[in-house]
Design a protein around this motif. Structure first.
Motif, PDB file in Angstrom:
ATOM      1  N   LEU A 169      16.336  85.533  -9.630  1.00  0.00           N
ATOM      2  CA  LEU A 169      17.142  84.367  -9.104  1.00  0.00           C
ATOM      3  C   LEU A 169      18.304  84.665  -8.264  1.00  0.00           C
ATOM      4  O   LEU A 169      18.797  83.972  -7.197  1.00  0.00           O
ATOM      5  CB  LEU A 169      17.392  83.403 -10.425  1.00  0.00           C
ATOM      6  CG  LEU A 169      16.183  82.773 -10.938  1.00  0.00           C
ATOM      7  CD1 LEU A 169      16.701  81.943 -12.017  1.00  0.00           C
ATOM      8  CD2 LEU A 169      15.417  81.838  -9.883  1.00  0.00           C
ATOM      9  N   LEU A 170      19.270  85.383  -8.880  1.00  0.00           N
ATOM     10  CA  LEU A 170      20.415  85.934  -8.098  1.00  0.00           C
ATOM     11  C   LEU A 170      20.049  86.616  -6.762  1.00  0.00           C
ATOM     12  O   LEU A 170      20.963  86.123  -5.769  1.00  0.00           O
ATOM     13  CB  LEU A 170      21.093  86.892  -9.072  1.00  0.00           C
ATOM     14  CG  LEU A 170      22.593  87.390  -8.469  1.00  0.00           C
ATOM     15  CD1 LEU A 170      23.478  86.112  -8.698  1.00  0.00           C
ATOM     16  CD2 LEU A 170      23.272  88.255  -9.485  1.00  0.00           C
TER      17      LEU A 170
ATOM     18  N   TYR B 122      15.030  88.362 -19.902  1.00  0.00           N
ATOM     19  CA  TYR B 122      16.230  87.962 -19.365  1.00  0.00           C
ATOM     20  C   TYR B 122      16.803  88.564 -18.098  1.00  0.00           C
ATOM     21  O   TYR B 122      17.112  87.937 -17.085  1.00  0.00           O
ATOM     22  CB  TYR B 122      17.307  88.123 -20.479  1.00  0.00           C
ATOM     23  CG  TYR B 122      18.741  87.826 -20.190  1.00  0.00           C
ATOM     24  CD1 TYR B 122      19.076  86.330 -20.322  1.00  0.00           C
ATOM     25  CD2 TYR B 122      19.436  88.649 -19.584  1.00  0.00           C
ATOM     26  CE1 TYR B 122      20.496  85.990 -20.197  1.00  0.00           C
ATOM     27  CE2 TYR B 122      20.688  88.203 -19.108  1.00  0.00           C
ATOM     28  CZ  TYR B 122      21.162  87.120 -19.476  1.00  0.00           C
ATOM     29  OH  TYR B 122      22.564  86.560 -19.105  1.00  0.00           O
TER      30      TYR B 122
ATOM     31  N   TYR C 160      27.388  81.726 -12.627  1.00  0.00           N
ATOM     32  CA  TYR C 160      25.988  82.016 -12.512  1.00  0.00           C
ATOM     33  C   TYR C 160      25.648  82.460 -14.021  1.00  0.00           C
ATOM     34  O   TYR C 160      24.567  81.941 -14.659  1.00  0.00           O
ATOM     35  CB  TYR C 160      25.471  82.811 -11.568  1.00  0.00           C
ATOM     36  CG  TYR C 160      24.018  83.114 -11.641  1.00  0.00           C
ATOM     37  CD1 TYR C 160      22.911  82.340 -11.137  1.00  0.00           C
ATOM     38  CD2 TYR C 160      23.727  84.269 -12.007  1.00  0.00           C
ATOM     39  CE1 TYR C 160      21.657  82.549 -11.446  1.00  0.00           C
ATOM     40  CE2 TYR C 160      22.135  84.739 -11.853  1.00  0.00           C
ATOM     41  CZ  TYR C 160      21.509  83.791 -11.787  1.00  0.00           C
ATOM     42  OH  TYR C 160      20.091  84.251 -11.866  1.00  0.00           O
ATOM     43  N   THR C 161      26.384  83.627 -14.397  1.00  0.00           N
ATOM     44  CA  THR C 161      26.029  84.057 -15.565  1.00  0.00           C
ATOM     45  C   THR C 161      25.812  83.163 -16.861  1.00  0.00           C
ATOM     46  O   THR C 161      25.220  83.076 -17.810  1.00  0.00           O
ATOM     47  CB  THR C 161      26.720  85.227 -15.846  1.00  0.00           C
ATOM     48  OG1 THR C 161      26.614  86.315 -14.732  1.00  0.00           O
ATOM     49  CG2 THR C 161      26.476  86.153 -17.133  1.00  0.00           C
TER      50      THR C 161
ATOM     51  N   ILE D 292      21.367  78.046 -20.418  1.00  0.00           N
ATOM     52  CA  ILE D 292      19.808  77.837 -19.957  1.00  0.00           C
ATOM     53  C   ILE D 292      19.061  78.553 -20.755  1.00  0.00           C
ATOM     54  O   ILE D 292      17.803  78.064 -21.530  1.00  0.00           O
ATOM     55  CB  ILE D 292      19.556  77.600 -18.538  1.00  0.00           C
ATOM     56  CG1 ILE D 292      20.528  76.321 -18.204  1.00  0.00           C
ATOM     57  CG2 ILE D 292      18.219  77.314 -18.327  1.00  0.00           C
ATOM     58  CD1 ILE D 292      20.352  76.286 -16.648  1.00  0.00           C
ATOM     59  N   TYR D 293      18.963  79.733 -20.690  1.00  0.00           N
ATOM     60  CA  TYR D 293      18.008  80.854 -21.483  1.00  0.00           C
ATOM     61  C   TYR D 293      18.115  80.884 -22.815  1.00  0.00           C
ATOM     62  O   TYR D 293      16.998  80.849 -23.503  1.00  0.00           O
ATOM     63  CB  TYR D 293      18.510  82.215 -20.599  1.00  0.00           C
ATOM     64  CG  TYR D 293      17.540  83.354 -21.199  1.00  0.00           C
ATOM     65  CD1 TYR D 293      16.504  83.746 -20.402  1.00  0.00           C
ATOM     66  CD2 TYR D 293      17.590  84.045 -22.566  1.00  0.00           C
ATOM     67  CE1 TYR D 293      15.322  84.700 -20.876  1.00  0.00           C
ATOM     68  CE2 TYR D 293      16.615  84.639 -23.119  1.00  0.00           C
ATOM     69  CZ  TYR D 293      15.498  85.371 -22.071  1.00  0.00           C
ATOM     70  OH  TYR D 293      14.653  86.187 -22.822  1.00  0.00           O
TER      71      TYR D 293
ATOM     72  N   PHE E 295      17.005  86.996 -14.282  1.00  0.00           N
ATOM     73  CA  PHE E 295      18.331  86.657 -14.077  1.00  0.00           C
ATOM     74  C   PHE E 295      18.542  87.303 -12.757  1.00  0.00           C
ATOM     75  O   PHE E 295      19.100  86.826 -11.636  1.00  0.00           O
ATOM     76  CB  PHE E 295      19.237  87.518 -14.908  1.00  0.00           C
ATOM     77  CG  PHE E 295      20.637  87.395 -14.817  1.00  0.00           C
ATOM     78  CD1 PHE E 295      21.524  86.528 -15.053  1.00  0.00           C
ATOM     79  CD2 PHE E 295      21.325  88.466 -13.931  1.00  0.00           C
ATOM     80  CE1 PHE E 295      22.923  86.394 -14.968  1.00  0.00           C
ATOM     81  CE2 PHE E 295      22.638  88.312 -13.587  1.00  0.00           C
ATOM     82  CZ  PHE E 295      23.302  87.436 -14.100  1.00  0.00           C
TER      83      PHE E 295
ATOM     84  N   PHE F 234      23.160  80.507 -16.390  1.00  0.00           N
ATOM     85  CA  PHE F 234      21.893  81.124 -16.552  1.00  0.00           C
ATOM     86  C   PHE F 234      21.655  81.518 -18.065  1.00  0.00           C
ATOM     87  O   PHE F 234      20.834  81.264 -18.539  1.00  0.00           O
ATOM     88  CB  PHE F 234      21.640  82.302 -15.992  1.00  0.00           C
ATOM     89  CG  PHE F 234      20.413  82.967 -16.173  1.00  0.00           C
ATOM     90  CD1 PHE F 234      19.203  82.682 -15.316  1.00  0.00           C
ATOM     91  CD2 PHE F 234      20.271  83.912 -17.054  1.00  0.00           C
ATOM     92  CE1 PHE F 234      18.103  83.233 -15.628  1.00  0.00           C
ATOM     93  CE2 PHE F 234      18.873  84.558 -17.336  1.00  0.00           C
ATOM     94  CZ  PHE F 234      18.004  84.113 -16.607  1.00  0.00           C
ATOM     95  N   THR F 235      22.762  81.797 -18.779  1.00  0.00           N
ATOM     96  CA  THR F 235      22.669  82.236 -20.339  1.00  0.00           C
ATOM     97  C   THR F 235      22.260  81.465 -21.157  1.00  0.00           C
ATOM     98  O   THR F 235      21.645  81.344 -22.075  1.00  0.00           O
ATOM     99  CB  THR F 235      23.704  83.311 -20.592  1.00  0.00           C
ATOM    100  OG1 THR F 235      23.809  84.440 -19.824  1.00  0.00           O
ATOM    101  CG2 THR F 235      23.740  83.769 -21.983  1.00  0.00           C
TER     102      THR F 235
END
Length: 152
Positions: free
Chosen positions: A25-26, A18, A130-131, A137-138, A22, A134-135
């Motif tokens: 990409l960031l 993760y 974004y967090t 989707i993760y 993360f 992203f989370t």
């Protein structure tokens, strides 16, 4: 049976996956933008980004472990966090990042604390969204499943 025994938690390997995805990409998004914004060479911003990324990854591992422990104690599975739980998770992480990042911005970019804070507010505003995305989707891509998973 204790709630901690019922809940499934992410493994260390899963937390590492993760965190690495993360951060990569960031950084791919923020380094070019930072070079333009601060009018610094991409290499300078890249090194700053790498320092901040390593710090963030270490903090991320500790922060997510602690937040997962709180979820487990409340009988929740982290991958099934509520909308508000995800917002609290993201905001808390960004506050901890800001506190630990300001001295690095000030020293590396040779800017005032106020300028560093303003830049961090802009970056943090982006990263909070974004967090969350992203989370979400993760968690969809790598859900926690098994007989002990508790969905709320």
């Amino acid at each position: 049976m204790d709630i901690m025994e019922k809940a499934i938690l992410r493994s260390g390997r899963d937390r590492l996956r993760y965190t690495v995805i993360f951060e990569l990409l960031l950084m791919a998004m923020l380094i070019p933008a930072g070079a333009v914004f601060f009018d610094k060479p991409m290499m300078d911003i890249g090194v700053l980004g790498a320092m901040l990324s390593v710090k963030a990854m270490l903090l991320n591992l500790v922060y997510n472990w602690a937040f997962d422990q709180l979820d487990a104690r409340a009988g929740r599975v982290s991958s099934a966090r509520s909308h508000w739980g995800r917002i609290l998770h993201a905001l808390g992480f960004e506050v901890s990042l800001t506190i630990t990042s300001l001295p690095i911005y000030v020293l590396w970019l040779q800017v005032s604390v106020v300028d560093a804070l303003m830049a961090d507010i802009v970056i943090t505003s982006f990263v909070v969204g974004y967090t969350y995305v992203f989370t979400l989707i993760y968690d969809k891509a790598f859900p926690l499943v098994g007989p002990r998973a508790i969905r709320t």
